[in-house]
Design a protein around this motif. Sequence first.
Motif, PDB file in Angstrom:
ATOM      1  N   ALA A  23     -17.193 -40.632 -17.976  1.00 19.97           N
ATOM      2  CA  ALA A  23     -17.259 -39.598 -19.006  1.00 19.97           C
ATOM      3  C   ALA A  23     -17.246 -38.206 -18.408  1.00 19.97           C
ATOM      4  CB  ALA A  23     -18.504 -39.804 -19.865  1.00 19.97           C
ATOM      5  N   LEU A  24     -17.980 -37.999 -17.317  1.00 21.29           N
ATOM      6  CA  LEU A  24     -18.018 -36.667 -16.707  1.00 21.29           C
ATOM      7  C   LEU A  24     -16.652 -36.243 -16.190  1.00 21.29           C
ATOM      8  CD1 LEU A  24     -21.323 -36.524 -14.625  1.00 21.29           C
ATOM      9  CD2 LEU A  24     -20.717 -35.164 -16.613  1.00 21.29           C
ATOM     10  N   LEU A  25     -16.001 -37.129 -15.429  1.00 25.92           N
ATOM     11  CA  LEU A  25     -14.708 -36.751 -14.862  1.00 25.92           C
ATOM     12  C   LEU A  25     -13.642 -36.638 -15.945  1.00 25.92           C
ATOM     13  CD1 LEU A  25     -13.356 -35.941 -12.255  1.00 25.92           C
ATOM     14  CD2 LEU A  25     -12.764 -38.332 -11.885  1.00 25.92           C
ATOM     15  N   GLU A  26     -13.714 -37.497 -16.950  1.00 25.01           N
ATOM     16  CA  GLU A  26     -12.749 -37.420 -18.043  1.00 25.01           C
ATOM     17  C   GLU A  26     -12.904 -36.095 -18.791  1.00 25.01           C
ATOM     18  OE1 GLU A  26     -11.539 -39.957 -21.997  1.00 25.01           O
ATOM     19  OE2 GLU A  26     -12.305 -41.065 -20.269  1.00 25.01           O
ATOM     20  N   TYR A  27     -14.158 -35.715 -19.055  1.00 24.75           N
ATOM     21  CA  TYR A  27     -14.411 -34.434 -19.726  1.00 24.75           C
ATOM     22  C   TYR A  27     -13.967 -33.268 -18.843  1.00 24.75           C
ATOM     23  CZ  TYR A  27     -16.832 -30.582 -21.998  1.00 24.75           C
ATOM     24  OH  TYR A  27     -17.117 -29.391 -22.614  1.00 24.75           O
ATOM     25  N   ALA A  28     -14.257 -33.344 -17.558  1.00 24.81           N
ATOM     26  CA  ALA A  28     -13.844 -32.276 -16.636  1.00 24.81           C
ATOM     27  C   ALA A  28     -12.320 -32.163 -16.586  1.00 24.81           C
ATOM     28  CB  ALA A  28     -14.407 -32.531 -15.239  1.00 24.81           C
ATOM     29  N   ALA A  29     -11.628 -33.302 -16.580  1.00 21.52           N
ATOM     30  CA  ALA A  29     -10.162 -33.277 -16.568  1.00 21.52           C
ATOM     31  C   ALA A  29      -9.620 -32.626 -17.835  1.00 21.52           C
ATOM     32  CB  ALA A  29      -9.605 -34.686 -16.407  1.00 21.52           C
ATOM     33  N   GLU A  30     -10.248 -32.948 -18.964  1.00 21.66           N
ATOM     34  CA  GLU A  30      -9.845 -32.323 -20.227  1.00 21.66           C
ATOM     35  C   GLU A  30     -10.031 -30.812 -20.162  1.00 21.66           C
ATOM     36  OE1 GLU A  30     -12.043 -31.812 -24.427  1.00 21.66           O
ATOM     37  OE2 GLU A  30     -11.555 -33.896 -23.939  1.00 21.66           O
ATOM     38  N   ARG A  31     -11.204 -30.382 -19.726  1.00 21.82           N
ATOM     39  CA  ARG A  31     -11.492 -28.949 -19.663  1.00 21.82           C
ATOM     40  C   ARG A  31     -10.560 -28.254 -18.668  1.00 21.82           C
ATOM     41  NH1 ARG A  31     -12.668 -28.456 -24.127  1.00 21.82           N
ATOM     42  NH2 ARG A  31     -12.788 -26.271 -23.616  1.00 21.82           N
ATOM     43  N   ALA A  32     -10.272 -28.920 -17.552  1.00 24.24           N
ATOM     44  CA  ALA A  32      -9.356 -28.337 -16.562  1.00 24.24           C
ATOM     45  C   ALA A  32      -7.962 -28.180 -17.156  1.00 24.24           C
ATOM     46  CB  ALA A  32      -9.316 -29.200 -15.298  1.00 24.24           C
ATOM     47  N   ALA A  33      -7.500 -29.200 -17.890  1.00 22.79           N
ATOM     48  CA  ALA A  33      -6.173 -29.109 -18.512  1.00 22.79           C
ATOM     49  C   ALA A  33      -6.116 -27.957 -19.510  1.00 22.79           C
ATOM     50  CB  ALA A  33      -5.815 -30.433 -19.191  1.00 22.79           C
ATOM     51  N   LEU A  34      -7.228 -27.699 -20.161  1.00 25.16           N
ATOM     52  CA  LEU A  34      -7.264 -26.621 -21.154  1.00 25.16           C
ATOM     53  C   LEU A  34      -7.545 -25.245 -20.555  1.00 25.16           C
ATOM     54  CD1 LEU A  34      -9.297 -28.373 -23.999  1.00 25.16           C
ATOM     55  CD2 LEU A  34      -6.871 -27.740 -24.057  1.00 25.16           C
ATOM     56  N   ASN A  35      -8.384 -25.192 -19.528  1.00 23.97           N
ATOM     57  CA  ASN A  35      -8.933 -23.909 -19.079  1.00 23.97           C
ATOM     58  C   ASN A  35      -8.569 -23.458 -17.680  1.00 23.97           C
ATOM     59  OD1 ASN A  35     -10.369 -23.795 -21.521  1.00 23.97           O
ATOM     60  ND2 ASN A  35     -12.096 -24.899 -20.654  1.00 23.97           N
ATOM     61  N   ALA A  36      -7.934 -24.290 -16.898  1.00 26.86           N
ATOM     62  CA  ALA A  36      -7.687 -23.916 -15.499  1.00 26.86           C
ATOM     63  C   ALA A  36      -6.880 -22.626 -15.423  1.00 26.86           C
ATOM     64  CB  ALA A  36      -6.961 -25.030 -14.765  1.00 26.86           C
ATOM     65  N   SER A  37      -7.327 -21.749 -14.550  1.00 25.19           N
ATOM     66  CA  SER A  37      -6.623 -20.482 -14.352  1.00 25.19           C
ATOM     67  C   SER A  37      -5.318 -20.733 -13.608  1.00 25.19           C
ATOM     68  CB  SER A  37      -7.494 -19.534 -13.533  1.00 25.19           C
ATOM     69  OG  SER A  37      -7.623 -20.036 -12.208  1.00 25.19           O
ATOM     70  N   PRO A  38      -4.388 -19.793 -13.673  1.00 24.57           N
ATOM     71  CA  PRO A  38      -3.149 -19.936 -12.901  1.00 24.57           C
ATOM     72  C   PRO A  38      -3.418 -20.104 -11.401  1.00 24.57           C
ATOM     73  CG  PRO A  38      -2.912 -18.182 -14.520  1.00 24.57           C
ATOM     74  CD  PRO A  38      -4.362 -18.608 -14.545  1.00 24.57           C
ATOM     75  N   GLU A  39      -4.497 -19.489 -10.901  1.00 21.92           N
ATOM     76  CA  GLU A  39      -4.833 -19.623  -9.474  1.00 21.92           C
ATOM     77  C   GLU A  39      -5.241 -21.055  -9.136  1.00 21.92           C
ATOM     78  OE1 GLU A  39      -5.015 -15.577 -10.840  1.00 21.92           O
ATOM     79  OE2 GLU A  39      -6.271 -17.241 -11.515  1.00 21.92           O
ATOM     80  N   ILE A  40      -6.013 -21.667 -10.022  1.00 25.49           N
ATOM     81  CA  ILE A  40      -6.420 -23.064  -9.809  1.00 25.49           C
ATOM     82  C   ILE A  40      -5.205 -23.980  -9.879  1.00 25.49           C
ATOM     83  CG2 ILE A  40      -7.717 -25.001 -10.819  1.00 25.49           C
ATOM     84  CD1 ILE A  40      -9.537 -23.066  -9.371  1.00 25.49           C
ATOM     85  N   LEU A  41      -4.362 -23.770 -10.882  1.00 22.82           N
ATOM     86  CA  LEU A  41      -3.169 -24.609 -11.025  1.00 22.82           C
ATOM     87  C   LEU A  41      -2.230 -24.461  -9.831  1.00 22.82           C
ATOM     88  CD1 LEU A  41      -2.406 -24.148 -14.829  1.00 22.82           C
ATOM     89  CD2 LEU A  41      -3.612 -26.043 -13.700  1.00 22.82           C
ATOM     90  N   ALA A  42      -2.187 -23.280  -9.258  1.00 22.31           N
ATOM     91  CA  ALA A  42      -1.321 -23.037  -8.099  1.00 22.31           C
ATOM     92  C   ALA A  42      -1.779 -23.827  -6.871  1.00 22.31           C
ATOM     93  CB  ALA A  42      -1.272 -21.547  -7.775  1.00 22.31           C
ATOM     94  N   GLN A  43      -3.024 -24.282  -6.879  1.00 23.16           N
ATOM     95  CA  GLN A  43      -3.549 -25.063  -5.755  1.00 23.16           C
ATOM     96  C   GLN A  43      -3.133 -26.535  -5.808  1.00 23.16           C
ATOM     97  OE1 GLN A  43      -7.793 -24.567  -5.779  1.00 23.16           O
ATOM     98  NE2 GLN A  43      -7.655 -22.342  -5.666  1.00 23.16           N
ATOM     99  N   ALA A  44      -2.510 -26.961  -6.898  1.00 22.39           N
ATOM    100  CA  ALA A  44      -2.158 -28.370  -7.084  1.00 22.39           C
ATOM    101  C   ALA A  44      -1.342 -28.947  -5.925  1.00 22.39           C
ATOM    102  CB  ALA A  44      -1.440 -28.584  -8.408  1.00 22.39           C
ATOM    103  N   PRO A  45      -0.329 -28.256  -5.425  1.00 22.79           N
ATOM    104  CA  PRO A  45       0.421 -28.850  -4.309  1.00 22.79           C
ATOM    105  C   PRO A  45      -0.435 -29.090  -3.067  1.00 22.79           C
ATOM    106  CG  PRO A  45       1.676 -27.074  -5.315  1.00 22.79           C
ATOM    107  CD  PRO A  45       0.302 -27.025  -5.913  1.00 22.79           C
ATOM    108  N   GLN A  46      -1.360 -28.183  -2.772  1.00 21.77           N
ATOM    109  CA  GLN A  46      -2.229 -28.377  -1.613  1.00 21.77           C
ATOM    110  C   GLN A  46      -3.190 -29.542  -1.832  1.00 21.77           C
ATOM    111  OE1 GLN A  46      -1.863 -25.345  -3.133  1.00 21.77           O
ATOM    112  NE2 GLN A  46      -0.815 -24.137  -1.584  1.00 21.77           N
ATOM    113  N   ILE A  47      -3.703 -29.668  -3.057  1.00 24.19           N
ATOM    114  CA  ILE A  47      -4.596 -30.784  -3.374  1.00 24.19           C
ATOM    115  C   ILE A  47      -3.839 -32.097  -3.235  1.00 24.19           C
ATOM    116  CG2 ILE A  47      -5.950 -31.886  -5.225  1.00 24.19           C
ATOM    117  CD1 ILE A  47      -7.243 -29.357  -3.995  1.00 24.19           C
ATOM    118  N   THR A  48      -2.617 -32.127  -3.746  1.00 24.00           N
ATOM    119  CA  THR A  48      -1.792 -33.325  -3.641  1.00 24.00           C
ATOM    120  C   THR A  48      -1.549 -33.693  -2.181  1.00 24.00           C
ATOM    121  OG1 THR A  48      -0.748 -32.821  -5.758  1.00 24.00           O
ATOM    122  CG2 THR A  48       0.412 -34.354  -4.315  1.00 24.00           C
TER     123      THR A  48
END
Length: 129
Positions: free
Chosen positions: A2-27
């Motif tokens: 539940a925690l990670l699912e909720y966090a994923a939902e909030r991230a999909a809705l609220n992540a800043s462009p800077e956070i989203l730009a980190q996706a390739p490095q996280i991958t």
Amino acid sequence: LALLEYAAERAALNASPEILAQAPQITEKIDAIFEAAQSEPNHPSSNRQLSRWILAGAGNRKLAQTWDRTVSICHIYMRALLTSANEARSHRLIHSLIDAIVARDVAAARAAVRELTIQTLDDLNIKGL
């Protein structure tokens, strides 16, 4: 779950462009963890990059604090992901989760977390979901 699912939902809705730009490095880091787990049987289970990225995107400090209190248990599950016969599927699910968050697709992010959790519990031979 539940925690990670909720966090994923909030991230999909609220992540800043800077956070989203980190996706390739996280991958890349996730890919390196899976690669290392194949060649190094005693490789650490996780460097927590994925959960830190999701929680940063969620932008909820209280949620992050709650997650940090429970993260030690997650290391057991991450090790199962890295060493299971279903490692390739787990790896794909993590990529799907990152892609869903970047695409701001809440339903897909929640579904990816759910599938990943179910896969991990199956790998640990834990029944119930």
